[in-house]
Design a protein around this motif. Structure first.
Motif, PDB file in Angstrom:
ATOM      1  N   GLY A  73       0.819  -1.203   0.000  1.00 34.07           N
ATOM      2  CA  GLY A  73       0.000   0.000   0.000  1.00 34.07           C
ATOM      3  C   GLY A  73       0.850   1.249   0.000  1.00 34.07           C
ATOM      4  N   VAL A  74       0.206   2.371   0.244  1.00 30.39           N
ATOM      5  CA  VAL A  74       0.916   3.646   0.339  1.00 30.39           C
ATOM      6  C   VAL A  74       0.733   4.188   1.746  1.00 30.39           C
ATOM      7  CG1 VAL A  74       0.643   4.206  -2.108  1.00 30.39           C
ATOM      8  CG2 VAL A  74      -1.009   5.084  -0.471  1.00 30.39           C
ATOM      9  N   GLY A  88       4.686   7.609   0.121  1.00 31.17           N
ATOM     10  CA  GLY A  88       5.544   6.502  -0.273  1.00 31.17           C
ATOM     11  C   GLY A  88       4.725   5.247  -0.477  1.00 31.17           C
ATOM     12  N   GLN A  89       5.331   4.282  -1.119  1.00 29.53           N
ATOM     13  CA  GLN A  89       4.663   3.009  -1.361  1.00 29.53           C
ATOM     14  C   GLN A  89       5.616   1.882  -1.034  1.00 29.53           C
ATOM     15  OE1 GLN A  89       5.034   0.844  -4.828  1.00 29.53           O
ATOM     16  NE2 GLN A  89       5.361   2.625  -6.153  1.00 29.53           N
ATOM     17  N   ALA A  90       5.053   0.720  -0.718  1.00 25.98           N
ATOM     18  CA  ALA A  90       5.893  -0.443  -0.441  1.00 25.98           C
ATOM     19  C   ALA A  90       5.037  -1.696  -0.415  1.00 25.98           C
ATOM     20  CB  ALA A  90       6.611  -0.279   0.892  1.00 25.98           C
ATOM     21  N   ASN A 135       2.037   1.459  -8.075  1.00 23.03           N
ATOM     22  CA  ASN A 135       2.617   2.690  -8.629  1.00 23.03           C
ATOM     23  C   ASN A 135       1.536   3.733  -8.905  1.00 23.03           C
ATOM     24  OD1 ASN A 135       5.318   1.785  -8.640  1.00 23.03           O
ATOM     25  ND2 ASN A 135       4.968   0.669 -10.541  1.00 23.03           N
ATOM     26  N   ARG A 136       0.433   3.277  -9.472  1.00 20.12           N
ATOM     27  CA  ARG A 136      -0.678   4.196  -9.773  1.00 20.12           C
ATOM     28  C   ARG A 136      -1.275   4.773  -8.494  1.00 20.12           C
ATOM     29  NH1 ARG A 136      -4.709   6.321 -12.391  1.00 20.12           N
ATOM     30  NH2 ARG A 136      -6.835   5.601 -12.404  1.00 20.12           N
ATOM     31  N   LEU A 137      -1.437   3.924  -7.480  1.00 15.24           N
ATOM     32  CA  LEU A 137      -1.983   4.384  -6.201  1.00 15.24           C
ATOM     33  C   LEU A 137      -1.082   5.459  -5.588  1.00 15.24           C
ATOM     34  CD1 LEU A 137      -4.247   3.961  -4.104  1.00 15.24           C
ATOM     35  CD2 LEU A 137      -2.767   2.257  -3.004  1.00 15.24           C
ATOM     36  N   GLU A 138       0.220   5.255  -5.660  1.00 13.45           N
ATOM     37  CA  GLU A 138       1.159   6.240  -5.147  1.00 13.45           C
ATOM     38  C   GLU A 138       1.046   7.557  -5.910  1.00 13.45           C
ATOM     39  OE1 GLU A 138       5.901   6.537  -4.119  1.00 13.45           O
ATOM     40  OE2 GLU A 138       5.316   5.701  -6.061  1.00 13.45           O
ATOM     41  N   ARG A 139       0.988   7.495  -7.228  1.00 12.94           N
ATOM     42  CA  ARG A 139       0.878   8.718  -8.037  1.00 12.94           C
ATOM     43  C   ARG A 139      -0.400   9.490  -7.714  1.00 12.94           C
ATOM     44  NH1 ARG A 139       2.694   5.175 -11.934  1.00 12.94           N
ATOM     45  NH2 ARG A 139       0.676   5.130 -12.948  1.00 12.94           N
ATOM     46  N   ILE A 140      -1.483   8.775  -7.490  1.00 11.08           N
ATOM     47  CA  ILE A 140      -2.757   9.419  -7.143  1.00 11.08           C
ATOM     48  C   ILE A 140      -2.608  10.237  -5.870  1.00 11.08           C
ATOM     49  CG2 ILE A 140      -5.096   8.957  -6.273  1.00 11.08           C
ATOM     50  CD1 ILE A 140      -5.152   6.549  -8.285  1.00 11.08           C
ATOM     51  N   TYR A 141      -1.983   9.654  -4.864  1.00  9.18           N
ATOM     52  CA  TYR A 141      -1.848  10.349  -3.581  1.00  9.18           C
ATOM     53  C   TYR A 141      -0.788  11.445  -3.616  1.00  9.18           C
ATOM     54  CZ  TYR A 141      -5.324   7.593  -1.205  1.00  9.18           C
ATOM     55  OH  TYR A 141      -6.521   7.050  -0.818  1.00  9.18           O
ATOM     56  N   ILE A 142       0.271  11.262  -4.381  1.00 11.60           N
ATOM     57  CA  ILE A 142       1.264  12.336  -4.527  1.00 11.60           C
ATOM     58  C   ILE A 142       0.596  13.560  -5.136  1.00 11.60           C
ATOM     59  CG2 ILE A 142       3.310  13.073  -5.829  1.00 11.60           C
ATOM     60  CD1 ILE A 142       4.440  10.233  -5.391  1.00 11.60           C
ATOM     61  N   THR A 155       9.911  12.956  -6.885  1.00 14.81           N
ATOM     62  CA  THR A 155       9.350  12.547  -8.175  1.00 14.81           C
ATOM     63  C   THR A 155       7.830  12.542  -8.056  1.00 14.81           C
ATOM     64  OG1 THR A 155       9.228  10.166  -7.705  1.00 14.81           O
ATOM     65  CG2 THR A 155      11.336  11.002  -8.574  1.00 14.81           C
ATOM     66  N   LYS A 156       7.177  12.436  -9.198  1.00 13.18           N
ATOM     67  CA  LYS A 156       5.719  12.369  -9.211  1.00 13.18           C
ATOM     68  C   LYS A 156       5.231  10.951  -8.998  1.00 13.18           C
ATOM     69  CE  LYS A 156       5.152  16.434 -12.084  1.00 13.18           C
ATOM     70  NZ  LYS A 156       4.634  17.001 -13.327  1.00 13.18           N
ATOM     71  N   GLY A 157       6.151  10.034  -8.724  1.00 16.00           N
ATOM     72  CA  GLY A 157       5.797   8.641  -8.466  1.00 16.00           C
ATOM     73  C   GLY A 157       6.495   7.719  -9.437  1.00 16.00           C
TER      74      GLY A 157
END
Length: 163
Positions: A73-74, A88-90, A135-142, A155-157
Protein backbone atom coordinates in the motif's frame (compact mmCIF):
# COMPACT_ATOMS: atom_id res chain seq x y z
CA UNK A 1 -27.50 25.62 56.35
CA UNK A 2 -23.76 24.88 56.54
CA UNK A 3 -24.57 21.23 56.09
CA UNK A 4 -26.43 22.01 52.83
CA UNK A 5 -23.52 24.08 51.49
CA UNK A 6 -21.04 21.29 52.32
CA UNK A 7 -23.32 18.71 50.72
CA UNK A 8 -23.74 20.81 47.54
CA UNK A 9 -19.98 21.46 47.32
CA UNK A 10 -19.19 17.78 47.83
CA UNK A 11 -21.77 16.84 45.21
CA UNK A 12 -20.23 19.28 42.69
CA UNK A 13 -16.70 17.98 43.34
CA UNK A 14 -17.80 14.36 42.90
CA UNK A 15 -19.70 15.27 39.71
CA UNK A 16 -16.67 17.04 38.23
CA UNK A 17 -14.39 14.11 39.14
CA UNK A 18 -16.76 11.57 37.60
CA UNK A 19 -17.12 13.67 34.45
CA UNK A 20 -13.31 13.95 34.18
CA UNK A 21 -12.91 10.20 34.68
CA UNK A 22 -15.47 9.48 31.96
CA UNK A 23 -13.64 11.79 29.53
CA UNK A 24 -10.30 10.09 30.28
CA UNK A 25 -11.81 6.63 29.77
CA UNK A 26 -13.38 7.71 26.47
CA UNK A 27 -10.10 9.18 25.21
CA UNK A 28 -8.19 6.00 26.01
CA UNK A 29 -10.86 3.78 24.48
CA UNK A 30 -10.70 5.78 21.22
CA UNK A 31 -6.95 5.24 21.00
CA UNK A 32 -6.09 2.72 18.29
CA UNK A 33 -5.40 -0.78 19.56
CA UNK A 34 -3.76 -2.28 16.49
CA UNK A 35 -2.22 -1.27 13.20
CA UNK A 36 -4.68 -3.58 11.44
CA UNK A 37 -7.60 -1.39 12.58
CA UNK A 38 -5.76 1.80 11.69
CA UNK A 39 -4.93 0.51 8.20
CA UNK A 40 -8.48 -0.73 7.67
CA UNK A 41 -9.95 2.62 8.75
CA UNK A 42 -7.27 4.59 6.85
CA UNK A 43 -7.05 7.20 9.57
CA UNK A 44 -4.28 9.49 10.74
CA UNK A 45 -2.32 8.63 13.86
CA UNK A 46 0.57 10.38 15.55
CA UNK A 47 4.07 9.09 14.92
CA UNK A 48 4.42 8.23 18.61
CA UNK A 49 1.29 6.04 18.41
CA UNK A 50 2.54 4.49 15.17
CA UNK A 51 5.97 3.66 16.60
CA UNK A 52 4.43 2.26 19.78
CA UNK A 53 2.09 -0.03 17.84
CA UNK A 54 4.77 -0.89 15.26
CA UNK A 55 7.29 -1.97 17.89
CA UNK A 56 4.90 -3.92 20.08
CA UNK A 57 6.12 -7.49 20.47
CA UNK A 58 3.81 -10.42 19.96
CA UNK A 59 3.95 -13.53 22.10
CA UNK A 60 5.07 -15.56 19.10
CA UNK A 61 8.83 -15.74 19.53
CA UNK A 62 9.15 -12.02 20.34
CA UNK A 63 8.42 -10.98 16.74
CA UNK A 64 6.86 -7.62 16.01
CA UNK A 65 3.08 -7.82 16.21
CA UNK A 66 2.85 -5.47 13.20
CA UNK A 67 4.55 -7.99 10.85
CA UNK A 68 1.22 -9.69 10.15
CA UNK A 69 -0.30 -6.31 9.22
CA UNK A 70 2.53 -5.34 6.85
CA UNK A 71 0.65 -5.27 3.54
CA UNK A 72 1.19 -3.58 0.17
CA UNK A 73 0.00 0.00 0.00
CA UNK A 74 0.92 3.65 0.34
CA UNK A 75 1.58 5.71 3.41
CA UNK A 76 1.04 9.43 3.69
CA UNK A 77 3.30 11.27 6.12
CA UNK A 78 2.03 14.74 7.05
CA UNK A 79 4.27 17.36 8.65
CA UNK A 80 1.72 19.59 10.37
CA UNK A 81 4.39 22.11 11.39
CA UNK A 82 5.47 22.83 7.80
CA UNK A 83 2.26 21.74 6.04
CA UNK A 84 4.18 19.29 3.84
CA UNK A 85 3.46 15.73 2.78
CA UNK A 86 5.49 12.70 1.80
CA UNK A 87 3.79 9.83 0.00
CA UNK A 88 5.54 6.50 -0.27
CA UNK A 89 4.66 3.01 -1.36
CA UNK A 90 5.89 -0.44 -0.44
CA UNK A 91 5.02 -4.11 -0.50
CA UNK A 92 5.44 -3.89 3.28
CA UNK A 93 4.27 -0.35 3.96
CA UNK A 94 4.45 -0.47 7.76
CA UNK A 95 8.14 -1.45 7.76
CA UNK A 96 8.97 1.06 5.05
CA UNK A 97 7.14 3.92 6.80
CA UNK A 98 8.99 3.06 10.01
CA UNK A 99 12.29 3.68 8.21
CA UNK A 100 11.50 7.37 7.74
CA UNK A 101 11.49 7.89 11.51
CA UNK A 102 14.60 5.83 12.26
CA UNK A 103 16.92 7.56 9.77
CA UNK A 104 16.73 4.98 6.97
CA UNK A 105 14.18 6.73 4.74
CA UNK A 106 13.67 10.22 3.38
CA UNK A 107 16.40 12.31 5.02
CA UNK A 108 14.40 15.53 4.95
CA UNK A 109 11.44 13.89 6.72
CA UNK A 110 13.78 12.43 9.35
CA UNK A 111 15.55 15.77 9.87
CA UNK A 112 12.26 17.62 10.43
CA UNK A 113 11.06 14.84 12.75
CA UNK A 114 14.34 15.03 14.69
CA UNK A 115 13.95 18.81 15.04
CA UNK A 116 10.57 18.28 16.69
CA UNK A 117 8.07 18.98 13.90
CA UNK A 118 4.64 17.40 14.52
CA UNK A 119 3.81 14.52 12.18
CA UNK A 120 0.95 12.13 11.55
CA UNK A 121 0.79 9.14 9.26
CA UNK A 122 -2.00 7.45 7.31
CA UNK A 123 -1.94 4.06 5.58
CA UNK A 124 -3.89 3.09 2.48
CA UNK A 125 -3.80 -0.63 1.70
CA UNK A 126 -3.69 -1.53 -1.98
CA UNK A 127 -6.34 -4.19 -1.42
CA UNK A 128 -9.68 -2.44 -1.18
CA UNK A 129 -8.39 0.86 -2.59
CA UNK A 130 -10.10 0.42 -5.95
CA UNK A 131 -6.71 0.60 -7.69
CA UNK A 132 -4.85 -2.47 -8.89
CA UNK A 133 -1.36 -1.07 -9.34
CA UNK A 134 0.77 0.16 -6.43
CA UNK A 135 2.62 2.69 -8.63
CA UNK A 136 -0.68 4.20 -9.77
CA UNK A 137 -1.98 4.38 -6.20
CA UNK A 138 1.16 6.24 -5.15
CA UNK A 139 0.88 8.72 -8.04
CA UNK A 140 -2.76 9.42 -7.14
CA UNK A 141 -1.85 10.35 -3.58
CA UNK A 142 1.26 12.34 -4.53
CA UNK A 143 -0.95 14.43 -6.78
CA UNK A 144 -3.77 14.69 -4.21
CA UNK A 145 -1.45 16.03 -1.51
CA UNK A 146 0.77 18.05 -3.85
CA UNK A 147 3.70 16.14 -2.35
CA UNK A 148 5.92 16.65 -5.39
CA UNK A 149 5.49 20.40 -5.87
CA UNK A 150 5.52 21.56 -2.27
CA UNK A 151 6.17 18.40 -0.27
CA UNK A 152 9.00 15.97 0.33
CA UNK A 153 8.60 13.80 -2.79
CA UNK A 154 11.30 14.30 -5.43
CA UNK A 155 9.35 12.55 -8.17
CA UNK A 156 5.72 12.37 -9.21
CA UNK A 157 5.80 8.64 -8.47
CA UNK A 158 7.17 5.44 -9.90
CA UNK A 159 6.38 4.54 -13.49
CA UNK A 160 5.36 0.93 -13.57
CA UNK A 161 4.64 -1.34 -16.49
CA UNK A 162 0.94 -0.62 -16.01
CA UNK A 163 1.38 3.17 -16.23
Amino acid sequence: MICNILFETLFMVITVLLFTLIIIILLFSMRPKSLRKIIKQSRDISIDEFLELRNKKSGEGKRLASEKDDVPGVYIIHNHTKHKYYVGQARKMVSRANNHFTGKGNGRVFADYSYGDRFTIRFVALKGSGVRDLNRLERIYIKRYNAYSIGYNRTKGNKGKNS
